[in-house]
Enzyme design. Structure first.
Site, PDB file in Angstrom:
ATOM      1  N   LEU A 207      15.278 -12.121   1.603  1.00 49.75           N
ATOM      2  CA  LEU A 207      14.025 -12.284   2.129  1.00 49.75           C
ATOM      3  C   LEU A 207      13.691 -11.073   2.925  1.00 49.75           C
ATOM      4  O   LEU A 207      14.676 -10.230   2.869  1.00 49.75           O
ATOM      5  CB  LEU A 207      14.652 -12.948   3.557  1.00 49.75           C
ATOM      6  CG  LEU A 207      13.004 -13.786   4.439  1.00 49.75           C
ATOM      7  CD1 LEU A 207      11.958 -14.496   4.704  1.00 49.75           C
ATOM      8  CD2 LEU A 207      13.993 -14.105   6.294  1.00 49.75           C
TER       9      LEU A 207
ATOM     10  N   ASN B 142       8.140 -16.979  25.721  1.00 48.12           N
ATOM     11  CA  ASN B 142       9.380 -17.031  26.414  1.00 48.12           C
ATOM     12  C   ASN B 142       8.707 -16.870  27.903  1.00 48.12           C
ATOM     13  O   ASN B 142       9.891 -17.069  28.647  1.00 48.12           O
ATOM     14  CB  ASN B 142       9.943 -15.645  26.162  1.00 48.12           C
ATOM     15  CG  ASN B 142      10.994 -15.469  24.137  1.00 48.12           C
ATOM     16  OD1 ASN B 142       9.850 -16.587  23.691  1.00 48.12           O
ATOM     17  ND2 ASN B 142      10.383 -14.303  23.848  1.00 48.12           N
ATOM     18  N   GLY B 143       8.466 -16.650  28.317  1.00 44.03           N
ATOM     19  CA  GLY B 143       8.134 -16.381  29.724  1.00 44.03           C
ATOM     20  C   GLY B 143       8.128 -17.649  30.407  1.00 44.03           C
ATOM     21  O   GLY B 143       8.203 -17.546  31.159  1.00 44.03           O
ATOM     22  N   ARG B 144       7.060 -18.439  29.738  1.00 44.56           N
ATOM     23  CA  ARG B 144       7.304 -19.415  30.378  1.00 44.56           C
ATOM     24  C   ARG B 144       7.852 -20.691  30.022  1.00 44.56           C
ATOM     25  O   ARG B 144       8.839 -21.315  31.082  1.00 44.56           O
ATOM     26  CB  ARG B 144       5.608 -20.327  30.426  1.00 44.56           C
ATOM     27  CG  ARG B 144       4.279 -19.926  30.199  1.00 44.56           C
ATOM     28  CD  ARG B 144       2.975 -20.235  29.633  1.00 44.56           C
ATOM     29  NE  ARG B 144       3.308 -18.855  28.300  1.00 44.56           N
ATOM     30  CZ  ARG B 144       1.673 -19.879  27.948  1.00 44.56           C
ATOM     31  NH1 ARG B 144       1.951 -20.769  27.559  1.00 44.56           N
ATOM     32  NH2 ARG B 144       2.138 -18.336  26.378  1.00 44.56           N
ATOM     33  N   TRP B 145       8.840 -20.310  29.196  1.00 40.99           N
ATOM     34  CA  TRP B 145       9.993 -20.982  29.113  1.00 40.99           C
ATOM     35  C   TRP B 145      10.882 -20.707  29.746  1.00 40.99           C
ATOM     36  O   TRP B 145      11.903 -21.559  30.378  1.00 40.99           O
ATOM     37  CB  TRP B 145      10.748 -20.565  27.568  1.00 40.99           C
ATOM     38  CG  TRP B 145      11.379 -21.545  27.165  1.00 40.99           C
ATOM     39  CD1 TRP B 145      11.608 -22.574  26.615  1.00 40.99           C
ATOM     40  CD2 TRP B 145      13.240 -21.034  27.250  1.00 40.99           C
ATOM     41  NE1 TRP B 145      13.342 -23.000  26.293  1.00 40.99           N
ATOM     42  CE2 TRP B 145      14.027 -22.159  26.977  1.00 40.99           C
ATOM     43  CE3 TRP B 145      13.402 -19.874  28.299  1.00 40.99           C
ATOM     44  CZ2 TRP B 145      15.607 -21.683  27.517  1.00 40.99           C
ATOM     45  CZ3 TRP B 145      15.644 -19.427  28.149  1.00 40.99           C
ATOM     46  CH2 TRP B 145      16.210 -20.648  27.986  1.00 40.99           C
TER      47      TRP B 145
ATOM     48  N   ARG C 140      -5.253 -18.322  20.281  1.00 39.43           N
ATOM     49  CA  ARG C 140      -6.451 -16.692  19.520  1.00 39.43           C
ATOM     50  C   ARG C 140      -5.335 -16.165  18.728  1.00 39.43           C
ATOM     51  O   ARG C 140      -3.281 -16.499  18.907  1.00 39.43           O
ATOM     52  CB  ARG C 140      -6.148 -15.986  21.259  1.00 39.43           C
ATOM     53  CG  ARG C 140      -4.923 -16.439  22.148  1.00 39.43           C
ATOM     54  CD  ARG C 140      -5.494 -15.245  23.203  1.00 39.43           C
ATOM     55  NE  ARG C 140      -4.710 -15.230  24.071  1.00 39.43           N
ATOM     56  CZ  ARG C 140      -4.674 -16.128  25.496  1.00 39.43           C
ATOM     57  NH1 ARG C 140      -5.596 -17.054  25.815  1.00 39.43           N
ATOM     58  NH2 ARG C 140      -3.153 -15.676  26.351  1.00 39.43           N
TER      59      ARG C 140
ATOM     60  N   HIS D 127      13.274 -14.148  27.711  1.00 38.32           N
ATOM     61  CA  HIS D 127      13.798 -13.562  25.976  1.00 38.32           C
ATOM     62  C   HIS D 127      14.198 -13.256  25.326  1.00 38.32           C
ATOM     63  O   HIS D 127      14.363 -13.149  23.563  1.00 38.32           O
ATOM     64  CB  HIS D 127      12.389 -11.670  26.462  1.00 38.32           C
ATOM     65  CG  HIS D 127      11.208 -11.421  26.258  1.00 38.32           C
ATOM     66  ND1 HIS D 127      10.212 -12.007  25.622  1.00 38.32           N
ATOM     67  CD2 HIS D 127      10.596 -10.997  27.584  1.00 38.32           C
ATOM     68  CE1 HIS D 127       9.189 -12.054  26.866  1.00 38.32           C
ATOM     69  NE2 HIS D 127       9.490 -10.832  27.853  1.00 38.32           N
TER      70      HIS D 127
ATOM     71  N   ASP E 111       5.325 -16.810  20.593  1.00 39.03           N
ATOM     72  CA  ASP E 111       4.932 -16.384  21.657  1.00 39.03           C
ATOM     73  C   ASP E 111       5.508 -17.387  23.068  1.00 39.03           C
ATOM     74  O   ASP E 111       5.796 -18.684  22.014  1.00 39.03           O
ATOM     75  CB  ASP E 111       3.085 -16.600  22.364  1.00 39.03           C
ATOM     76  CG  ASP E 111       2.602 -16.714  23.366  1.00 39.03           C
ATOM     77  OD1 ASP E 111       3.502 -15.853  24.063  1.00 39.03           O
ATOM     78  OD2 ASP E 111       1.198 -16.880  23.429  1.00 39.03           O
TER      79      ASP E 111
ATOM     80  N   ARG F 267       2.547  -4.003  30.192  1.00 43.17           N
ATOM     81  CA  ARG F 267       3.621  -5.141  31.124  1.00 43.17           C
ATOM     82  C   ARG F 267       3.837  -4.467  32.018  1.00 43.17           C
ATOM     83  O   ARG F 267       4.460  -3.679  32.411  1.00 43.17           O
ATOM     84  CB  ARG F 267       4.624  -6.150  30.313  1.00 43.17           C
ATOM     85  CG  ARG F 267       3.715  -6.824  29.584  1.00 43.17           C
ATOM     86  CD  ARG F 267       4.300  -8.533  28.749  1.00 43.17           C
ATOM     87  NE  ARG F 267       3.686  -9.435  27.763  1.00 43.17           N
ATOM     88  CZ  ARG F 267       4.076 -10.241  27.832  1.00 43.17           C
ATOM     89  NH1 ARG F 267       4.939 -10.928  27.563  1.00 43.17           N
ATOM     90  NH2 ARG F 267       2.781 -11.337  26.425  1.00 43.17           N
TER      91      ARG F 267
ATOM     92  N   ARG G 268       1.691 -20.055  15.750  1.00 46.88           N
ATOM     93  CA  ARG G 268       1.487 -20.043  17.279  1.00 46.88           C
ATOM     94  C   ARG G 268       2.516 -20.565  17.901  1.00 46.88           C
ATOM     95  O   ARG G 268       2.060 -21.894  17.973  1.00 46.88           O
ATOM     96  CB  ARG G 268       0.772 -19.261  17.769  1.00 46.88           C
ATOM     97  CG  ARG G 268       0.158 -18.764  18.954  1.00 46.88           C
ATOM     98  CD  ARG G 268      -0.648 -17.764  19.312  1.00 46.88           C
ATOM     99  NE  ARG G 268      -0.523 -17.509  20.523  1.00 46.88           N
ATOM    100  CZ  ARG G 268      -1.131 -16.191  20.716  1.00 46.88           C
ATOM    101  NH1 ARG G 268      -2.136 -15.627  19.780  1.00 46.88           N
ATOM    102  NH2 ARG G 268      -0.965 -15.371  22.596  1.00 46.88           N
TER     103      ARG G 268
HETATM  104  C1  IPE Z   1       0.916 -11.667  21.475  1.00 50.14           C
HETATM  105  O1  IPE Z   1       1.776 -12.810  22.618  1.00 50.14           O
HETATM  106  C2  IPE Z   1       1.980 -10.662  21.136  1.00 50.14           C
HETATM  107  C3  IPE Z   1       3.694 -11.222  20.786  1.00 50.14           C
HETATM  108  C4  IPE Z   1       3.575 -12.278  20.561  1.00 50.14           C
HETATM  109  C5  IPE Z   1       4.586 -10.224  19.994  1.00 50.14           C
HETATM  110  P1  IPE Z   1       0.919 -11.972  24.268  1.00 50.14           P
HETATM  111  O2  IPE Z   1       1.656 -12.930  24.815  1.00 50.14           O
HETATM  112  O3  IPE Z   1       1.398 -10.872  24.714  1.00 50.14           O
HETATM  113  O4  IPE Z   1      -0.203 -12.271  23.472  1.00 50.14           O
HETATM  114  P2  IPE Z   1      -1.572 -13.075  24.686  1.00 50.14           P
HETATM  115  O5  IPE Z   1      -1.561 -11.954  26.132  1.00 50.14           O
HETATM  116  O6  IPE Z   1      -2.073 -14.514  25.091  1.00 50.14           O
HETATM  117  O7  IPE Z   1      -2.826 -13.399  24.242  1.00 50.14           O
HETATM  118  C1  IPE Z   2       6.282 -13.829  23.936  1.00 51.54           C
HETATM  119  O1  IPE Z   2       5.894 -14.298  24.921  1.00 51.54           O
HETATM  120  C2  IPE Z   2       6.746 -12.693  23.697  1.00 51.54           C
HETATM  121  C3  IPE Z   2       6.295 -11.414  24.293  1.00 51.54           C
HETATM  122  C4  IPE Z   2       5.205 -11.573  24.229  1.00 51.54           C
HETATM  123  C5  IPE Z   2       7.811 -10.292  23.810  1.00 51.54           C
HETATM  124  P1  IPE Z   2       5.578 -14.242  26.215  1.00 51.54           P
HETATM  125  O2  IPE Z   2       6.549 -12.837  27.318  1.00 51.54           O
HETATM  126  O3  IPE Z   2       4.027 -13.728  26.396  1.00 51.54           O
HETATM  127  O4  IPE Z   2       5.417 -15.690  27.192  1.00 51.54           O
HETATM  128  P2  IPE Z   2       4.576 -16.238  28.146  1.00 51.54           P
HETATM  129  O5  IPE Z   2       2.873 -15.797  27.523  1.00 51.54           O
HETATM  130  O6  IPE Z   2       3.816 -15.074  29.052  1.00 51.54           O
HETATM  131  O7  IPE Z   2       4.709 -17.525  27.903  1.00 51.54           O
HETATM  132 MG    MG Z   3       2.818 -14.995  26.011  1.00 48.02          MG
END
Ligand code: IPE
Ligand code: IPE
Ligand code: MG
Length: 248
Positions: A133, A24-27, A192, A39, A22, A73, A186
């Site tokens: 693995l 990637n978006g904030r990074w 969560r 991503h 989790d 999304r 995580r």
């Molecule tokens: C969980 O991350 C799903 C994956 C890493 C693929 P999310 O970013 O979708 O989860 P929430 O929305 O923060 O609970």
């Molecule tokens: C996790 O990163 C990757 C997937 C859920 C596919 P996010 O895309 O959820 O990144 P944040 O949580 O928005 O930073």
């Molecule tokens: Mg996320």
């Protein structure tokens, strides 16, 4: 100078590590980049984490790549994530196969494009005899969905209620035959479970770090394993040390 990590005794290495990749978006946001760039960076990191898992002696690695909720999304992001899976299979399969990685998929394939489904199935087939693995890719995976499907299949098979046991339920899940995860990591600090392995995680240990997934490197992975090695897994009982003391 970076500290050399201390060796962890092999018996203290978790057999099965699961990761919620989790952040990637904030990074990407932090760098003023589009989410998909996050991503992509996350995928590059996955490649390093897979190699580190082999090196550390982890036997099963399960990665959460796309949840049943991630369909909600924006369409371009969903499309981009589908493309990333396809691209990873195209570009990495040979290398992973050479390294003895066996690919498996957990989740529902039906909703993916037929060409992508074909690629996933053929990657599973090509690598099916590898055993260095086992890499479970959770893609279009949801823990509740998995349990609902298991119940449906048990009912279709006419399983009588008194035959429904812990073990039988486990056999009806996507992870049949795979030991429960010992350690779940995580990234990005969220506290969560987000519908990940909710049955299998009953007694997993957790390691949660504020680091965003693309920055979760080998050193921090090793640190997570060190933390795991120090845990006292009591499974609801009292620790073995205490028991010996009270018997003395
Ligand atoms: C969980 O991350 C799903 C994956 C890493 C693929 P999310 O970013 O979708 O989860 P929430 O929305 O923060 O609970
Ligand atoms: C996790 O990163 C990757 C997937 C859920 C596919 P996010 O895309 O959820 O990144 P944040 O949580 O928005 O930073
Ligand atoms: Mg996320």
């Amino acid at each position: 100078m970076a500290e050399t990590p201390t060796a962890i005794p092999l018996e203290k290495i978790p057999q099965h590590v699961a990761m919620i990749m989790d952040g990637n978006g904030r990074w990407a946001l932090q760098r003023g980049l589009p989410r998909l760039a996050g991503h992509k960076a996350g995928t590059e990191n996955l490649r390093r984490v897979i190699r580190a898992s082999v090196e550390f002696g982890v036997k099963y690695l399960t990665i959460y790549a796309f949840s049943t909720e991630n369909w909600g999304r924006p369409p371009e992001e969903v499309k981009g994530l589908m493309y990333i899976l396809e691209d990873v299979i195209d570009r990495e399969l040979n290398e992973l196969h050479k390294e003895g990685v066996q690919l498996r998929h957990i989740g529902r394939l039906e909703r993916l494009a037929p060409s992508l489904q074909g690629k996933v199935l053929s990657a599973i087939d090509v690598t099916k005899n590898n055993d260095r693995l086992i890499l479970n890719i959770a893609f279009n995976y949801g823990g509740r969905d998995e349990i609902v499907q298991a119940i449906q299949r048990m009912m279709k098979d006419g399983v009588p209620p008194e035959k429904v046991t812990d073990e039988l339920v486990s056999q009806y899940l996507y992870t049949a035959g795979v030991p429960d995860p010992d350690l779940i990591i995580r990234t990005s600090g969220e506290l969560r479970v987000s519908n990940f392995l909710i049955w299998q995680a009953a007694y997993s240990e957790w390691y949660i770090t504020p680091t965003f997934w693309p920055d979760f490197d080998k050193a921090e992975y090793h640190h997570a394993l060190e933390s795991f090695a120090q845990r006292d897994r009591r499974y609801g009982k009292v620790s073995s040390g205490e028991l010996q003391e009270s018997n003395a």
